[in-house]
Design an enzyme around this catalytic site. Structure first.
Site, PDB file in Angstrom:
ATOM      1  N   ALA A   8      -0.590  -1.518  -5.380  1.00 33.91           N
ATOM      2  CA  ALA A   8      -1.368  -2.349  -4.446  1.00 33.91           C
ATOM      3  C   ALA A   8      -2.227  -1.460  -3.566  1.00 33.91           C
ATOM      4  O   ALA A   8      -2.316  -0.252  -3.783  1.00 33.91           O
ATOM      5  CB  ALA A   8      -0.422  -3.194  -3.603  1.00 33.91           C
ATOM      6  N   ASN A   9      -2.898  -2.038  -2.587  1.00 37.41           N
ATOM      7  CA  ASN A   9      -3.661  -1.244  -1.612  1.00 37.41           C
ATOM      8  C   ASN A   9      -3.485  -1.834  -0.217  1.00 37.41           C
ATOM      9  O   ASN A   9      -2.813  -2.850  -0.052  1.00 37.41           O
ATOM     10  CB  ASN A   9      -5.134  -1.147  -2.020  1.00 37.41           C
ATOM     11  CG  ASN A   9      -5.782  -2.510  -2.087  1.00 37.41           C
ATOM     12  OD1 ASN A   9      -5.904  -3.198  -1.071  1.00 37.41           O
ATOM     13  ND2 ASN A   9      -6.186  -2.925  -3.271  1.00 37.41           N
ATOM     14  N   ARG A  10      -4.084  -1.198   0.773  1.00 40.30           N
ATOM     15  CA  ARG A  10      -3.801  -1.548   2.166  1.00 40.30           C
ATOM     16  C   ARG A  10      -4.655  -2.687   2.730  1.00 40.30           C
ATOM     17  O   ARG A  10      -4.643  -2.925   3.928  1.00 40.30           O
ATOM     18  CB  ARG A  10      -4.007  -0.323   3.059  1.00 40.30           C
ATOM     19  CG  ARG A  10      -3.056   0.787   2.787  1.00 40.30           C
ATOM     20  CD  ARG A  10      -3.263   1.918   3.784  1.00 40.30           C
ATOM     21  NE  ARG A  10      -2.598   3.122   3.333  1.00 40.30           N
ATOM     22  CZ  ARG A  10      -1.294   3.336   3.458  1.00 40.30           C
ATOM     23  NH1 ARG A  10      -0.535   2.432   4.028  1.00 40.30           N
ATOM     24  NH2 ARG A  10      -0.764   4.449   3.007  1.00 40.30           N
TER      25      ARG A  10
END
Ligand code: C5P
Length: 407
Positions: free
Chosen positions: A213-215
């Site tokens: 995932a990412n932020r």
């Protein structure tokens, strides 16, 4: 004249920026709004009731127990009569009162006794703005549905200190008020238009329990969807996994993977405007099977093989049959932000790019503020750092302007 005959109750609280409240009243009256002002006791240190009275065309109210007003419960009447309550400048102290429901003077009692929409333009010293107590109060106010405009970065009038805390310019606040009141008007600038927004990260599974995932928090996209809905548009928001509530009046479709987002976007077309703010994973893991990868004693760590995800923005911008009239992409970069964004606009085939620097230390990725550059066919505009809601208001205003010009 979108503000013609709209009733705005302006609460002026203490701070050097109070002088800008006079300019704000001017701008609002130029737009034919009816402005009634309330001054907190702190505001008196910076402004006189006479000057407020001169620009507003009516004397400001400032005494909770004024017997002339209180016989018909003046603070309740004041707030009930307004279409919108605006607090500008909003001091740290007044925001703390709002967040905690204190009502020990007319200004705070007016706020508490109201069910009307509220917009706040904070102005304070950068240290005060950054203080955890102010951060906490801001989050509470947002949860209570209060719209925030600014503050911006700049030099402080009183100390010469530079940093975040300067009140937004009166012109920008007046514009934001116009946009904010879209949703309560019968004629709205994006009425009859459909807007498609993507937001948040995507989750790309590694196996049935793990993912990449990412932020991305989704805040910017959610704010855009909310403002577009208030502007009268029919809004579909295709969202990756985020912990944000559905914006009011928006059709939210929740997905996890880039491929699911691509399918949902395709299904949501045609649309007049597409705003692709999602942080879509560029790659996904080529999955071998549907089982959890086991950690075997002595075995080397597994290696992941990645394959490219569909480019949703590019697909929409180059769509053969359903290309929206305006396609807006986002560019999150950590270096040469503008240069890369200009190239990206060409590559993707979109009309505008909203570019921002998401380097660690900027606090933008996942944070509540954004500093963006808008890249269009006419060049680059640098927007000051501001709340993501304020970025959304500006962007939607620009989009509405485009349609207004076409008509
Ligand atoms: O290529 P890059 O990821 O930097 O481009 C960012 C822009 O492209 C954003 O608007 C993002 O929503 C969009 N994008 C997309 N699908 C992808 C990758 C990016 O829609 N697979």
């Amino acid at each position: 004249m979108p503000l013609k005959d709209r009733r705005i109750l302006l609460i002026i609280t203490g701070g050097i920026a109070a002088y800008k409240a006079l300019i704000l009243i001017r701008r609002l009256r130029e737009k034919r709004a009816a402005v009634r002002a309330v001054m907190s006791s702190g505001a008196h240190n910076f402004l006189t009731p006479l000057s407020v009275s001169a620009v507003a065309g009516a004397p400001p109210l400032d005494d909770l127990f004024d017997p002339r007003d209180e016989h018909d419960v003046g603070h309740i009447r004041l707030s009930r009569e307004a279409d919108l309550i605006v607090v500008a400048p909003a001091s740290a102290d007044f925001m703390a009162k709002m967040a905690n429901g204190l009502a020990d003077d007319l200004a705070s009692a007016v706020y508490l006794a109201s069910d009307k929409p509220v917009m706040v333009a904070p102005a304070m010293n950068p240290m005060m703005w950054q203080h955890p107590a102010t951060r906490r109060n801001m989050e509470r106010l947002k949860d209570d549905g209060v719209a925030i405009i600014g503050p911006e970065t700049g030099e402080m009038a009183e100390s010469g200190e530079a940093g975040m805390g300067r009140m937004s310019e009166p012109e920008d606040i007046a514009k934001a008020i116009e946009v904010f009141l879209f949703g309560t008007e019968t004629k709205t600038p994006l009425a009859g238009r459909s807007v498609l927004v993507t937001a948040g990260p995507t989750y790309e599974p590694i196996d049935p329990v793990r993912y990449i995932a990412n932020r991305s928090s989704g805040r910017q996209g959610y704010a855009i969807a909310a403002v577009a809905a208030r502007a009268g548009a029919d809004v579909t928001l295709v969202s990756g996994p985020v912990s944000l509530p559905d914006p009011r009046g928006v059709n939210v479709i929740r997905i996890e993977t880039a491929r699911a987002m691509a399918d949902a976007v395709e299904a949501a077309l045609p649309a007049d405007i597409a705003i692709m703010s999602a942080a879509v994973a560029d790659w996904r893991v080529q999955m071998e099977g549907g089982e959890k990868i086991k950690k075997e004693q002595g075995a080397p760590p597994p290696s992941l093989s990645l394959v490219e995800n569909p480019d949703i923005l590019k697909t929409v911008a180059r769509h053969q049959t359903h290309r929206p009239d305006i396609v807006v992409g986002f560019a999150a970069e950590t270096e040469k932000v503008v240069e890369h964004a200009i190239a990206k606009r060409q590559r993707k085939g979109c009309d505008w790019i909203v570019a921002n620097d998401v380097s660690p230390g900027t606090g933008i990725m996942g944070g509540s503020e954004n500093a963006v550059h808008l890249i269009t066919e006419n060049g680059v505009e640098d927007w000051p750092r501001m709340d993501k809601e304020a970025v959304a208001v500006r962007l939607v205003t620009r989009l509405a302007d485009c349609f207004a010009k076409q008509v």
